[in-house]
Design a protein around this motif. Structure first.
Motif, PDB file in Angstrom:
ATOM      1  N   ALA A  35     -13.519 -79.025  49.984  1.00  0.00           N
ATOM      2  CA  ALA A  35     -12.205 -79.638  50.171  1.00  0.00           C
ATOM      3  C   ALA A  35     -11.843 -79.680  51.652  1.00  0.00           C
ATOM      4  CB  ALA A  35     -11.147 -78.873  49.379  1.00  0.00           C
ATOM      5  N   LEU A  36     -12.084 -78.597  52.370  1.00  0.00           N
ATOM      6  CA  LEU A  36     -11.767 -78.567  53.795  1.00  0.00           C
ATOM      7  C   LEU A  36     -12.624 -79.555  54.584  1.00  0.00           C
ATOM      8  CD1 LEU A  36     -11.191 -74.771  54.457  1.00  0.00           C
ATOM      9  CD2 LEU A  36      -9.508 -76.613  54.492  1.00  0.00           C
ATOM     10  N   ILE A  37     -13.885 -79.699  54.177  1.00  0.00           N
ATOM     11  CA  ILE A  37     -14.767 -80.658  54.847  1.00  0.00           C
ATOM     12  C   ILE A  37     -14.210 -82.066  54.715  1.00  0.00           C
ATOM     13  CG2 ILE A  37     -17.020 -81.804  54.657  1.00  0.00           C
ATOM     14  CD1 ILE A  37     -18.162 -78.982  54.011  1.00  0.00           C
ATOM     15  N   PHE A  38     -13.807 -82.444  53.510  1.00  0.00           N
ATOM     16  CA  PHE A  38     -13.329 -83.804  53.300  1.00  0.00           C
ATOM     17  C   PHE A  38     -11.926 -84.028  53.862  1.00  0.00           C
ATOM     18  CE2 PHE A  38     -16.845 -83.716  50.303  1.00  0.00           C
ATOM     19  CZ  PHE A  38     -17.496 -84.869  50.733  1.00  0.00           C
ATOM     20  N   ILE A  39     -11.096 -83.022  53.840  1.00  0.00           N
ATOM     21  CA  ILE A  39      -9.767 -83.155  54.457  1.00  0.00           C
ATOM     22  C   ILE A  39      -9.911 -83.309  55.971  1.00  0.00           C
ATOM     23  CG2 ILE A  39      -7.627 -81.908  54.956  1.00  0.00           C
ATOM     24  CD1 ILE A  39      -7.831 -80.786  52.056  1.00  0.00           C
ATOM     25  N   SER A  40     -10.774 -82.500  56.584  1.00  0.00           N
ATOM     26  CA  SER A  40     -10.999 -82.626  58.030  1.00  0.00           C
ATOM     27  C   SER A  40     -11.571 -83.987  58.368  1.00  0.00           C
ATOM     28  CB  SER A  40     -11.967 -81.581  58.570  1.00  0.00           C
ATOM     29  OG  SER A  40     -11.874 -80.392  57.920  1.00  0.00           O
ATOM     30  N   GLY A  41     -12.511 -84.462  57.556  1.00  0.00           N
ATOM     31  CA  GLY A  41     -13.080 -85.787  57.787  1.00  0.00           C
ATOM     32  C   GLY A  41     -12.046 -86.885  57.672  1.00  0.00           C
ATOM     33  N   LEU A  42     -11.161 -86.750  56.698  1.00  0.00           N
ATOM     34  CA  LEU A  42     -10.094 -87.742  56.518  1.00  0.00           C
ATOM     35  C   LEU A  42      -9.159 -87.763  57.722  1.00  0.00           C
ATOM     36  CD1 LEU A  42      -8.649 -89.776  54.636  1.00  0.00           C
ATOM     37  CD2 LEU A  42      -7.338 -87.843  53.777  1.00  0.00           C
ATOM     38  N   VAL A  43      -8.803 -86.578  58.208  1.00  0.00           N
ATOM     39  CA  VAL A  43      -7.914 -86.499  59.370  1.00  0.00           C
ATOM     40  C   VAL A  43      -8.583 -87.122  60.594  1.00  0.00           C
ATOM     41  CG1 VAL A  43      -6.819 -84.892  60.993  1.00  0.00           C
ATOM     42  CG2 VAL A  43      -6.604 -84.527  58.532  1.00  0.00           C
ATOM     43  N   LEU A  44      -9.856 -86.774  60.837  1.00  0.00           N
ATOM     44  CA  LEU A  44     -10.559 -87.335  61.993  1.00  0.00           C
ATOM     45  C   LEU A  44     -10.747 -88.842  61.867  1.00  0.00           C
ATOM     46  CD1 LEU A  44     -13.250 -84.616  62.731  1.00  0.00           C
ATOM     47  CD2 LEU A  44     -11.344 -85.283  64.171  1.00  0.00           C
ATOM     48  N   ALA A  45     -11.105 -89.309  60.676  1.00  0.00           N
ATOM     49  CA  ALA A  45     -11.317 -90.740  60.476  1.00  0.00           C
ATOM     50  C   ALA A  45     -10.011 -91.513  60.581  1.00  0.00           C
ATOM     51  CB  ALA A  45     -11.976 -90.986  59.119  1.00  0.00           C
ATOM     52  N   SER A  46      -8.911 -90.907  60.205  1.00  0.00           N
ATOM     53  CA  SER A  46      -7.628 -91.609  60.273  1.00  0.00           C
ATOM     54  C   SER A  46      -7.188 -91.867  61.710  1.00  0.00           C
ATOM     55  CB  SER A  46      -6.558 -90.828  59.520  1.00  0.00           C
ATOM     56  OG  SER A  46      -6.260 -89.632  60.191  1.00  0.00           O
ATOM     57  N   LEU A  47      -7.746 -91.148  62.660  1.00  0.00           N
ATOM     58  CA  LEU A  47      -7.425 -91.405  64.064  1.00  0.00           C
ATOM     59  C   LEU A  47      -7.917 -92.790  64.505  1.00  0.00           C
ATOM     60  CD1 LEU A  47      -8.277 -87.912  65.592  1.00  0.00           C
ATOM     61  CD2 LEU A  47      -6.021 -88.844  65.076  1.00  0.00           C
ATOM     62  N   TYR A  48      -8.850 -93.355  63.778  1.00  0.00           N
ATOM     63  CA  TYR A  48      -9.400 -94.671  64.099  1.00  0.00           C
ATOM     64  C   TYR A  48      -8.524 -95.811  63.578  1.00  0.00           C
ATOM     65  CZ  TYR A  48     -12.645 -98.581  64.301  1.00  0.00           C
ATOM     66  OH  TYR A  48     -13.223 -99.798  64.543  1.00  0.00           O
ATOM     67  N   ILE A  49      -7.655 -95.531  62.639  1.00  0.00           N
ATOM     68  CA  ILE A  49      -6.845 -96.573  61.990  1.00  0.00           C
ATOM     69  C   ILE A  49      -6.066 -97.434  62.989  1.00  0.00           C
ATOM     70  CG2 ILE A  49      -4.893 -96.977  60.435  1.00  0.00           C
ATOM     71  CD1 ILE A  49      -5.988 -94.741  58.681  1.00  0.00           C
ATOM     72  N   PRO A  50      -5.416 -96.881  64.005  1.00  0.00           N
ATOM     73  CA  PRO A  50      -4.682 -97.756  64.933  1.00  0.00           C
ATOM     74  C   PRO A  50      -5.561 -98.796  65.628  1.00  0.00           C
ATOM     75  CG  PRO A  50      -4.028 -95.482  65.265  1.00  0.00           C
ATOM     76  CD  PRO A  50      -5.188 -95.463  64.311  1.00  0.00           C
ATOM     77  N   PHE A  51      -6.845 -98.498  65.785  1.00  0.00           N
ATOM     78  CA  PHE A  51      -7.750 -99.433  66.446  1.00  0.00           C
ATOM     79  C   PHE A  51      -8.331-100.457  65.476  1.00  0.00           C
ATOM     80  CE2 PHE A  51      -7.935 -95.370  68.723  1.00  0.00           C
ATOM     81  CZ  PHE A  51      -7.467 -95.788  69.955  1.00  0.00           C
ATOM     82  N   ALA A  52      -8.121-100.277  64.183  1.00  0.00           N
ATOM     83  CA  ALA A  52      -8.706-101.152  63.173  1.00  0.00           C
ATOM     84  C   ALA A  52      -7.665-101.819  62.297  1.00  0.00           C
ATOM     85  CB  ALA A  52      -9.677-100.344  62.312  1.00  0.00           C
ATOM     86  N   LEU A  53      -6.437-101.888  62.750  1.00  0.00           N
ATOM     87  CA  LEU A  53      -5.380-102.471  61.928  1.00  0.00           C
ATOM     88  C   LEU A  53      -5.673-103.924  61.557  1.00  0.00           C
ATOM     89  CD1 LEU A  53      -2.151-100.960  63.516  1.00  0.00           C
ATOM     90  CD2 LEU A  53      -3.161-100.435  61.292  1.00  0.00           C
ATOM     91  N   ALA A  54      -6.274-104.678  62.461  1.00  0.00           N
ATOM     92  CA  ALA A  54      -6.584-106.077  62.170  1.00  0.00           C
ATOM     93  C   ALA A  54      -7.639-106.205  61.080  1.00  0.00           C
ATOM     94  CB  ALA A  54      -7.057-106.778  63.434  1.00  0.00           C
ATOM     95  N   ASP A  55      -8.514-105.218  60.977  1.00  0.00           N
ATOM     96  CA  ASP A  55      -9.599-105.283  59.991  1.00  0.00           C
ATOM     97  C   ASP A  55      -9.194-104.753  58.622  1.00  0.00           C
ATOM     98  OD1 ASP A  55     -11.354-106.391  61.820  1.00  0.00           O
ATOM     99  OD2 ASP A  55     -12.030-104.428  62.529  1.00  0.00           O
ATOM    100  N   LEU A  56      -8.081-104.050  58.519  1.00  0.00           N
ATOM    101  CA  LEU A  56      -7.673-103.496  57.230  1.00  0.00           C
ATOM    102  C   LEU A  56      -7.406-104.585  56.197  1.00  0.00           C
ATOM    103  CD1 LEU A  56      -5.389-100.487  58.193  1.00  0.00           C
ATOM    104  CD2 LEU A  56      -7.702-100.447  57.293  1.00  0.00           C
ATOM    105  N   GLY A  57      -6.961-105.749  56.641  1.00  0.00           N
ATOM    106  CA  GLY A  57      -6.706-106.857  55.724  1.00  0.00           C
ATOM    107  C   GLY A  57      -7.967-107.443  55.139  1.00  0.00           C
TER     108      GLY A  57
END
Length: 122
Positions: A35-57
């Motif tokens: 659980a900690l591995i995947f939560i940490s991965g989610l937190v780290l990966a979410s830091l990329y979201i602001p740079f990929a907002l155009a691709d989320l659509g």
């Protein structure tokens, strides 16, 4: 030469990750460690979201569901790996887990008719 250096850096990262995984699995248990591995991965990966907002659509419902479908075996495999680290010898489990590139190499040669050179055999 650069590829070889980068490959060694990857191996060092895998080994370090496995060591921390063994410590965490044995100290807090396989379920909590996973659980900690995947939560940490989610937190780290979410830091990329602001740079990929155009691709989320561009994410379709089918792609979203495929990610969940393929993510379930990945999570289950990680849970089993942490449980194996907790119950068994870390070196034996680590060798078995890291032998997967050899299987991929053999399947690649059989399925895609890729040639295996002496460097890959070594």
């Amino acid at each position: 030469m650069t590829g070889t250096i980068l490959a060694f850096i990857t191996y060092i990262g895998w080994g370090t990750g496995d060591i921390f995984g063994v410590f965490a699995s044995r100290k807090i248990g396989a379920y909590k460690a996973s659980a900690l591995i995947f939560i940490s991965g989610l937190v780290l990966a979410s830091l990329y979201i602001p740079f990929a907002l155009a691709d989320l659509g561009k994410i379709t419902l089918g792609l979203f569901l495929l990610n969940f479908l393929l993510g379930a075996p990945y999570i289950f495999g990680n849970l089993l790996l942490n449980e194996a680290f907790k119950r068994s010898s870390a070196s034996v489990v680590g060798i078995i887990v890291q032998s997967f590139p050899a299987i991929v190499l053999i399947l690649s040669a059989l399925i895609f008719k890729d040639a295996i050179n002496a460097k890959q055999i070594l």
